[in-house]
Design an enzyme around this catalytic site. Structure first.
Site, mmCIF file in Angstrom:
data_model
loop_
_atom_site.group_PDB
_atom_site.id
_atom_site.type_symbol
_atom_site.label_atom_id
_atom_site.label_comp_id
_atom_site.label_asym_id
_atom_site.label_seq_id
_atom_site.Cartn_x
_atom_site.Cartn_y
_atom_site.Cartn_z
ATOM 1 N N HIS A 374 0.807 -1.228 0.000
ATOM 2 C CA HIS A 374 0.000 0.000 0.000
ATOM 3 C C HIS A 374 0.836 1.273 0.000
ATOM 4 C CE1 HIS A 374 -3.956 -1.879 0.852
ATOM 5 N NE2 HIS A 374 -3.200 -2.788 1.450
ATOM 6 N N LYS A 567 -8.453 13.824 5.250
ATOM 7 C CA LYS A 567 -7.639 12.610 5.197
ATOM 8 C C LYS A 567 -6.614 12.745 6.310
ATOM 9 C CE LYS A 567 -6.579 13.784 0.788
ATOM 10 N NZ LYS A 567 -6.792 12.697 -0.136
ATOM 11 N N ARG A 568 -5.871 11.679 6.601
ATOM 12 C CA ARG A 568 -4.826 11.810 7.622
ATOM 13 C C ARG A 568 -3.887 12.962 7.259
ATOM 14 N NH1 ARG A 568 -4.547 7.819 11.789
ATOM 15 N NH2 ARG A 568 -2.592 8.862 12.284
ATOM 16 N N LYS A 573 0.868 14.310 1.798
ATOM 17 C CA LYS A 573 -0.477 14.627 1.310
ATOM 18 C C LYS A 573 -0.660 16.139 1.112
ATOM 19 C CE LYS A 573 -2.545 10.590 3.667
ATOM 20 N NZ LYS A 573 -3.148 9.744 2.618
ATOM 21 N N THR A 678 -8.516 6.744 -1.811
ATOM 22 C CA THR A 678 -9.853 6.188 -2.033
ATOM 23 C C THR A 678 -10.913 7.257 -1.817
ATOM 24 O OG1 THR A 678 -9.629 5.297 0.206
ATOM 25 C CG2 THR A 678 -9.433 3.740 -1.613
ATOM 26 N N LYS A 682 -14.666 8.534 -3.616
ATOM 27 C CA LYS A 682 -15.916 8.814 -2.886
ATOM 28 C C LYS A 682 -16.472 10.188 -3.262
ATOM 29 C CE LYS A 682 -14.060 6.003 0.779
ATOM 30 N NZ LYS A 682 -13.288 5.974 2.030
HETATM 31 C C1 AZC Z 1 -2.811 3.677 2.179
HETATM 32 C C2 AZC Z 1 -2.267 4.537 1.059
HETATM 33 O O1 AZC Z 1 -1.537 5.619 1.601
HETATM 34 C C3 AZC Z 1 -3.426 5.050 0.198
HETATM 35 O O2 AZC Z 1 -2.938 5.753 -0.892
HETATM 36 C C4 AZC Z 1 -4.267 3.874 -0.270
HETATM 37 O O3 AZC Z 1 -5.416 4.340 -0.926
HETATM 38 C C5 AZC Z 1 -4.696 3.036 0.920
HETATM 39 O O4 AZC Z 1 -3.552 2.600 1.657
HETATM 40 C C6 AZC Z 1 -5.461 1.796 0.506
HETATM 41 O O5 AZC Z 1 -4.741 1.060 -0.407
HETATM 42 N N1 AZC Z 1 -1.743 3.167 3.009
HETATM 43 C C7 AZC Z 1 -1.885 3.110 4.340
HETATM 44 O O6 AZC Z 1 -2.900 3.503 4.881
HETATM 45 N N2 AZC Z 1 -0.882 2.578 5.116
HETATM 46 C C8 AZC Z 1 0.265 1.985 4.741
HETATM 47 C C9 AZC Z 1 1.144 1.364 5.755
HETATM 48 O O7 AZC Z 1 0.553 1.948 3.562
#
Ligand code: AZC
Length: 841
Positions: A374, A567-568, A573, A678, A682
């Site tokens: 991810h 978002k976080r 970001k 994601t 949305k």
């Molecule tokens: C996240 C990614 O930062 C995000 O871009 C992606 O949409 C999401 O996963 C689902 O695939 N990653 C995380 O939250 N955490 C890690 C450890 O990658």
């Protein structure tokens, strides 16, 4: 199985079997029964909390009946199952989702109304199940919804944290973390005190030869902890299929406490032991995209993985098949590297406990597992110190060394004499201390590795996993672009839009086949339709404006352009770029004539998101946003032209209010850093446009909806490395507009200038790693294009309709079908018609 029960008994069981309610009357009966018995209350003291509890229990009972049938059906059919291992499941609220998926929301609404309650008030009683940080955890939740809705025999396995992600409060502009004690009352889980697994830690390994001369390794001593299962039913949409999410909770192995210590008078330490055991599942680590390598985290990982594999292996062994058939019955997906120890644990079970030969066992392991990556951010790639693992999991470390030895031997055969390659790809990093590289272990232990959007899947192949593509060949690496469930993110979050779409596309079928949205294209210029479409957006903005008013006290104008970034909080970001852009806008407005001001579309800049508690820079960004808000929102010279809002405690249930209310949302990560994203999906699905970089799934969204319907800006991923190099080794001139923003911050306009020096100096003095200055001009220009485009509401609405019509690809149903076909090799198991009578419609 049935034949073993004598006929009269069977008849009695059948006669009295639980029957899920369908009518309003039966629902009300169940609610009142739960109020009067389970909750020991009555109509005289049934408040909204109690009504929520009783209504949820009524649905829970219903779900569990279907859950049982689904499990029986899967056991009888004896087909392959999928196990989705995720340390995070960001589920949000369950009640509304259960009502909608089962198709009985109207029944519940009318029933509750007859009992004196408004359904919205009851829904809002529920505490979010927030067992995740951000994208990765929410993706797992969307996947569970899709797997159940598509009738896949699938289980989620996770940890039952007592404390989920912290609650965020904003005090004087600063983030303050408050523990989230969410388990006080949770009607959605079933404790399974009969499903308990012993989990071992520490100790040592004794190696010897048995009477047949076989080499035996025995993991002995150390301490034991118990894993207790809690099951959460996952209802599919418009199907009786109800899957299971099994969460493990830790408990002291010796029961209440250690009686030996107790009897010898050491009461306190006996209680301490128990508390130590319970600590394992106590708290979710609040870091998003960051690995901190804490021992307790490794304990969590092994605890969860060992309990889950014990469960999976036990279920397989009941079928009495040969071990070689394990991968035909079981597919296990690793959600990031957090569960990678599962590969090692399965190898240990097979060779140490079941007596298989190494090679035979390893073939089974690699055929069973798939690994999803991810992120490419180096700080997020998990590594565990060898000494730490040696101490906690001595046998596993031996097996990892052996896996690595065989792996490096195969690399040596393929690339003879390439010592550097061996060093680069070794699962063990030769550092001080040595480290286990979990991503490499996951690749070696799986048959497929996937990224989560096209660009991301390409990047992992050409950067962090480049050598592994050479070693294993390109076919081992693939892409599954992320998706979202349209049930929660359209139907539940935006009921009016869902209804309008249904009225034009022949019903709610689009919720099961999102490509049906395509039929909306023909309404993109339909006056009547556009009017209704716009009214719904406006109503959603009014709803958010109310939320803003009650939570922040600030009045915002729902006719203004709502610009949202939730978002976080993370430097990559680039919320800092957004707030710098807001400051630039503020300065621009201040310098405008009255005439110029009249032409400008009023804007509300809305932010939300949590910072990891130890992430100083992210907390500073939150502080700056709040201070800018305090200044701008109270500047009478600005009025409605600009408002800046920070929404406290962004979570799934708040996202359901926020997402439908955007005009534009921001997805502005430095190119090449956001794996997918994601929330971008949305927002577009809810009729908002996006301003974004060429990163993650933004690229595929553009391809689907057309580049006229998205505001793209900034440098491309392929240029990032060179730009960074130039910052550090060439001359680095900063964007003049950005420098003006910095001057304003430094002059103290937004409070103590020193408080924000880290933010400006990251760009001015430390190489601007995230390319804020490089992208700033193009960002500002593109925001001006947004302003212009918004003035032409007629065209804007057409763009949003066309975008929604073209979003079918981003359903998580499409992803799950891709995983099932490409990686898991599993088939859906649909209930036969009439097999269950439970469905509400
Ligand atoms: C996240 C990614 O930062 C995000 O871009 C992606 O949409 C999401 O996963 C689902 O695939 N990653 C995380 O939250 N955490 C890690 C450890 O990658």
């Amino acid at each position: 199985v049935e034949a073993s029960i004598p006929e009269p008994q069977r008849a009695a069981w059948k006669k009295f079997q639980a029957t899920p309610f369908v009518t309003k009357e039966d629902f009300e009966k169940e609610v009142v029964r739960h109020v009067e018995t389970t909750l020991a209350r009555s109509m005289f003291n049934c408040d909204e909390t109690a009504a929520y509890a009783a209504a949820s229990l009524a649905f829970r009972d219903r779900l569990i009946t279907e859950w049982n049938r689904t499990q029986q059906r899967q056991t009888f059919a004896d087909t392959k199952r999928v196990y989705y291992l995720s340390l995070e499941f960001l589920m949000g609220r369950a009640f509304d989702n259960a009502m909608l998926n089962v198709g009985l929301k109207n029944v519940a609404k009318e029933g509750l109304s007859e009992l004196g309650f408004r359904i919205e008030d009851i829904i809002s009683q529920e505490h979010d199940a927030a067992l995740g940080n951000g994208g990765l955890g929410r993706l797992a939740a969307c996947f569970l919804d899709s797997m159940a809705s598509l009738n896949y025999p699938a289980w989620g396995y996770g940890l039952r944290y007592r404390y989920g992600i912290f609650k965020q409060e904003i005090v004087d502009g600063y983030q303050v973390e408050v523990p989230d004690y969410w388990l006080d009352f949770n009607p959605w889980e079933f404790p399974r005190h009969d499903i308990v697994v012993d989990i071992q830690f520490y100790g040592g390994v004794r190696k010897y030869q048995d009477e047949h001369g076989r080499n035996i390794a025995k993991w002995e001593g150390g301490e034991m902890v118990k894993a207790v299962a809690y099951d959460v039913p996952i209802p599919g949409y418009d199907t009786p299929s109800t899957n299971n999410m099994r969460l493990w909770s830790s408990k002291a192995a010796s029961g209440e406490f250690d009686f030996q210590k107790f009897n010898s008078g050491d009461y306190e330490s006996s209680v301490a032991d128990q508390q130590r055991a319970e600590t394992i599942s106590a708290v979710l680590y609040p870091n998003d995209n960051l690995d901190r390598g804490k021992e307790l985290r490794l304990k969590q990982q092994y605890f969860w993985v060992a309990a889950s594999l014990y469960d999976i292996v036990r279920r397989f062994k009941k079928s009495k098949r040969a071990w070689s058939e394990f991968p035909d019955q079981v597919a296990i997906q690793l959600n990031d590297t957090h569960p990678t120890l599962a590969t090692v644990e399965l190898q240990r079970i097979l060779i140490d406990l079941e007596g298989l030969e190494w090679d035979e066992a390893w073939t089974i392991v690699t055929k069973t597992f798939g690994y999803t990556n991810h992120t490419v951010l180096p700080e997020a790639l998990e590594k565990w110190s060898v000494p730490l693992m040696q101490n906690l999991l001595p046998r596993h470390l031996q097996i990892i060394y052996e896996i690595n030895m065989y792996f490096l031997q195969s690399v040596e055969r393929k690339f003879p004499g390439d010592r550097e390659m061996l060093g680069r790809v070794s699962i063990i990093e030769e550092s001080q201390p040595k480290m286990v590289r979990m991503a490499y272990l996951a690749i070696v232990g799986s048959h497929k590795v996937n990224g989560v959007a096209e660009l991301h899947s390409d990047l992992i192949k050409t950067t962090i996993f480049k050598d592994f593509v050479k070693i294993f060949g390109p076919d081992k690496f693939t892409n599954v672009t992320n998706g979202i469930t349209p049930r929660r993110w359209l139907h539940q979050a935006n009921p009016r839009l869902s209804e309008l779409i249904a009225s034009k596309t022949g019903g709610l079928g689009f919720l099961k086949d999102l490509n049906i949205l395509n039929e909306l294209e023909k309404f993109a210029d339909d006056k009547e339709f556009k009017k209704e479409w716009a009214e719904i957006k406006y109503a959603n903005k009014v709803r958010l404006a109310k939320h803003i008013k009650t939570t922040t006290g600030v009045t915002v104008n729902p006719s203004a352009l709502f610009d949202i970034q939730v978002k976080r909080i993370h430097e990559y970001k680039r919320q800092q770029m957004n707030i710098f852009g807001v400051i630039h806008r503020y300065l621009t407005i201040k310098a405008m004539t009255a005439e110029e001001r009249k032409k400008l579309a009023p804007r509300v800049s809305i932010f939300g998101g949590k910072a990891a508690p130890g992430y100083w820079m992210a907390k500073t960004i939150i502080h700056l946003i709040n201070n800018v808000g305090a200044k701008v929102n109270n500047d009478p010279d600005i009025g409605d032209l600009l408002k800046v809002i920070f929404l406290e405690d962004y979570n799934v249930s708040k996202a359901e209010i926020i997402t439908p209310a955007s005009d534009v949302s921001e997805h502005i990560s430095t190119a090449g850093t956001e794996a997918s994203g994601t929330s971008n999906m949305k927002f577009v699905l809810n009729g908002g446009l996006i301003i974004g970089t060429c990163d993650g799934a933004n690229i595929e969204i553009t391809r689907e909806i057309g580049e006229n319907n998205i505001f793209l800006f900034g440098n491309l991923a392929e240029d990032v490395e060179d730009l960074r190099h130039a910052h550090n080794y060439g001359s680095h001139t900063l964007d003049p507009d950005l420098l003006k923003v910095f001057e304003t911050i430094k002059s103290g306009t937004f409070g103590d200038a020193g408080a924000f020096s880290a933010l400006t100096s990251a760009i001015e003095d430390h190489g601007d790693y995230y390319l804020v200055s490089d992208d700033f001009h193009s960002y500002i220009q593109t925001q001006a294009l947004v302003d212009e485009a918004y003035k032409n509401q007629d065209e804007w609405i057409t763009k949003t309709i066309l975008s929604v019509a073209r979003m079918g690809f981003f359903s998580s149903d499409r992803c799950i079908n891709e995983y099932a076909e490409m990686i898991w090799n599993v088939e859906p198991l649909a209930p036969e018609k009439g097999e269950t009578d439970g469905l509400g419609k």
